[in-house]
Design a protein around this motif. Sequence first.
Motif, PDB file in Angstrom:
ATOM      1  N   GLU A   6     -34.543  39.468  28.171  1.00  0.00           N
ATOM      2  CA  GLU A   6     -33.494  39.188  29.140  1.00  0.00           C
ATOM      3  C   GLU A   6     -34.062  39.062  30.545  1.00  0.00           C
ATOM      4  OE1 GLU A   6     -29.790  41.566  27.031  1.00  0.00           O
ATOM      5  OE2 GLU A   6     -30.725  42.451  28.786  1.00  0.00           O
ATOM      6  N   LEU A   7     -33.386  38.256  31.331  1.00  0.00           N
ATOM      7  CA  LEU A   7     -33.654  38.105  32.763  1.00  0.00           C
ATOM      8  C   LEU A   7     -32.326  38.236  33.496  1.00  0.00           C
ATOM      9  CD1 LEU A   7     -35.750  34.813  32.767  1.00  0.00           C
ATOM     10  CD2 LEU A   7     -36.591  37.050  33.457  1.00  0.00           C
ATOM     11  N   HIS A   8     -32.377  38.759  34.716  1.00  0.00           N
ATOM     12  CA  HIS A   8     -31.196  38.802  35.590  1.00  0.00           C
ATOM     13  C   HIS A   8     -31.565  38.103  36.893  1.00  0.00           C
ATOM     14  CE1 HIS A   8     -30.562  42.148  32.785  1.00  0.00           C
ATOM     15  NE2 HIS A   8     -29.306  41.748  32.858  1.00  0.00           N
ATOM     16  N   VAL A   9     -30.768  37.096  37.260  1.00  0.00           N
ATOM     17  CA  VAL A   9     -31.074  36.264  38.424  1.00  0.00           C
ATOM     18  C   VAL A   9     -29.811  36.075  39.252  1.00  0.00           C
ATOM     19  CG1 VAL A   9     -31.997  34.041  39.201  1.00  0.00           C
ATOM     20  CG2 VAL A   9     -32.800  35.016  37.026  1.00  0.00           C
ATOM     21  N   GLY A  50     -39.143  40.511  34.932  1.00  0.00           N
ATOM     22  CA  GLY A  50     -38.926  40.245  36.347  1.00  0.00           C
ATOM     23  C   GLY A  50     -40.194  39.658  36.929  1.00  0.00           C
ATOM     24  N   TYR A  51     -40.047  38.851  37.966  1.00  0.00           N
ATOM     25  CA  TYR A  51     -41.212  38.199  38.561  1.00  0.00           C
ATOM     26  C   TYR A  51     -40.932  37.880  40.011  1.00  0.00           C
ATOM     27  CZ  TYR A  51     -38.257  34.337  36.965  1.00  0.00           C
ATOM     28  OH  TYR A  51     -37.180  33.528  36.712  1.00  0.00           O
ATOM     29  N   TRP A  52     -42.006  37.795  40.784  1.00  0.00           N
ATOM     30  CA  TRP A  52     -41.932  37.279  42.149  1.00  0.00           C
ATOM     31  C   TRP A  52     -43.260  36.637  42.512  1.00  0.00           C
ATOM     32  CZ3 TRP A  52     -45.658  39.499  45.101  1.00  0.00           C
ATOM     33  CH2 TRP A  52     -45.964  40.845  44.930  1.00  0.00           C
ATOM     34  N   SER A  54     -35.484  30.380  40.801  1.00  0.00           N
ATOM     35  CA  SER A  54     -35.645  31.322  39.704  1.00  0.00           C
ATOM     36  C   SER A  54     -34.797  30.929  38.495  1.00  0.00           C
ATOM     37  CB  SER A  54     -35.301  32.741  40.159  1.00  0.00           C
ATOM     38  OG  SER A  54     -35.793  33.677  39.237  1.00  0.00           O
ATOM     39  N   LEU A  55     -33.618  30.370  38.748  1.00  0.00           N
ATOM     40  CA  LEU A  55     -32.784  29.868  37.652  1.00  0.00           C
ATOM     41  C   LEU A  55     -33.512  28.756  36.899  1.00  0.00           C
ATOM     42  CD1 LEU A  55     -29.333  29.657  39.499  1.00  0.00           C
ATOM     43  CD2 LEU A  55     -30.110  31.470  37.951  1.00  0.00           C
ATOM     44  N   TYR A 106     -26.680  36.385  37.087  1.00  0.00           N
ATOM     45  CA  TYR A 106     -26.594  35.702  35.806  1.00  0.00           C
ATOM     46  C   TYR A 106     -27.516  36.434  34.852  1.00  0.00           C
ATOM     47  CZ  TYR A 106     -24.216  31.500  37.543  1.00  0.00           C
ATOM     48  OH  TYR A 106     -23.310  30.622  38.056  1.00  0.00           O
ATOM     49  N   VAL A 107     -27.066  36.598  33.617  1.00  0.00           N
ATOM     50  CA  VAL A 107     -27.941  37.137  32.582  1.00  0.00           C
ATOM     51  C   VAL A 107     -28.414  35.956  31.738  1.00  0.00           C
ATOM     52  CG1 VAL A 107     -26.036  37.664  30.966  1.00  0.00           C
ATOM     53  CG2 VAL A 107     -28.230  38.839  30.759  1.00  0.00           C
ATOM     54  N   TYR A 108     -29.712  35.929  31.528  1.00  0.00           N
ATOM     55  CA  TYR A 108     -30.356  34.933  30.675  1.00  0.00           C
ATOM     56  C   TYR A 108     -30.954  35.654  29.486  1.00  0.00           C
ATOM     57  CZ  TYR A 108     -30.169  31.023  33.957  1.00  0.00           C
ATOM     58  OH  TYR A 108     -29.742  29.995  34.762  1.00  0.00           O
ATOM     59  N   GLY A 109     -30.884  35.029  28.312  1.00  0.00           N
ATOM     60  CA  GLY A 109     -31.454  35.624  27.121  1.00  0.00           C
ATOM     61  C   GLY A 109     -32.300  34.641  26.349  1.00  0.00           C
TER      62      GLY A 109
END
Length: 187
Positions: A132-135, A98-100, A142-143, A171-174
Amino acid sequence: MPLDVPVLPTPSGLTLRPWRLTDLPLVREASADPYIPLITTVPAPYTEAEGEAFVRRQWERASSGAGYPFVIETPDARPVGTIGLWLKDLSQGRASLGYWLTPRARGHGAAASALTTVTTWALHTLRIPRLELHVEPWNTPSLRTAEHAGFHREGLLRGWQQVGVERRDMYVYGLLRADVTPQAGPH
């Protein structure tokens, strides 16, 4: 087991480093953002005591083995955001990120540079098989950051996460270790 959060330089000149109490201005700036406090533990409204508690939670995440919280710092030593590698599902061979960034730091490639650096380190130094990322679907910057770092959109998770007072789709990214070479990055 306690984790030692390393200092990681990025190819773009940013530095990823552990949190310090001197990072309270970063927490204060993030607390004024309308979105960051909804999706994180950044306090809103900000008080110095709550800001210190936030920094101490980052230290606790490392000391408890929950993950690696990094501050994203510019070449002139100005903290502009954070990225975390979270190990909750490590026993299953996966970790999440996660990031901001503060509003003034957005749009300059800092998140993509930080994400690519942590991703390469996690996959090849820590040897984590899957990240994994969730966006949220509306979060186009972020996408793009996830895709720039080589992550693949794998699907939509309906009602996946509580954000503020409502459940939101993500969205889940892997990204698999096999997707990235240490020298060349994502392919």
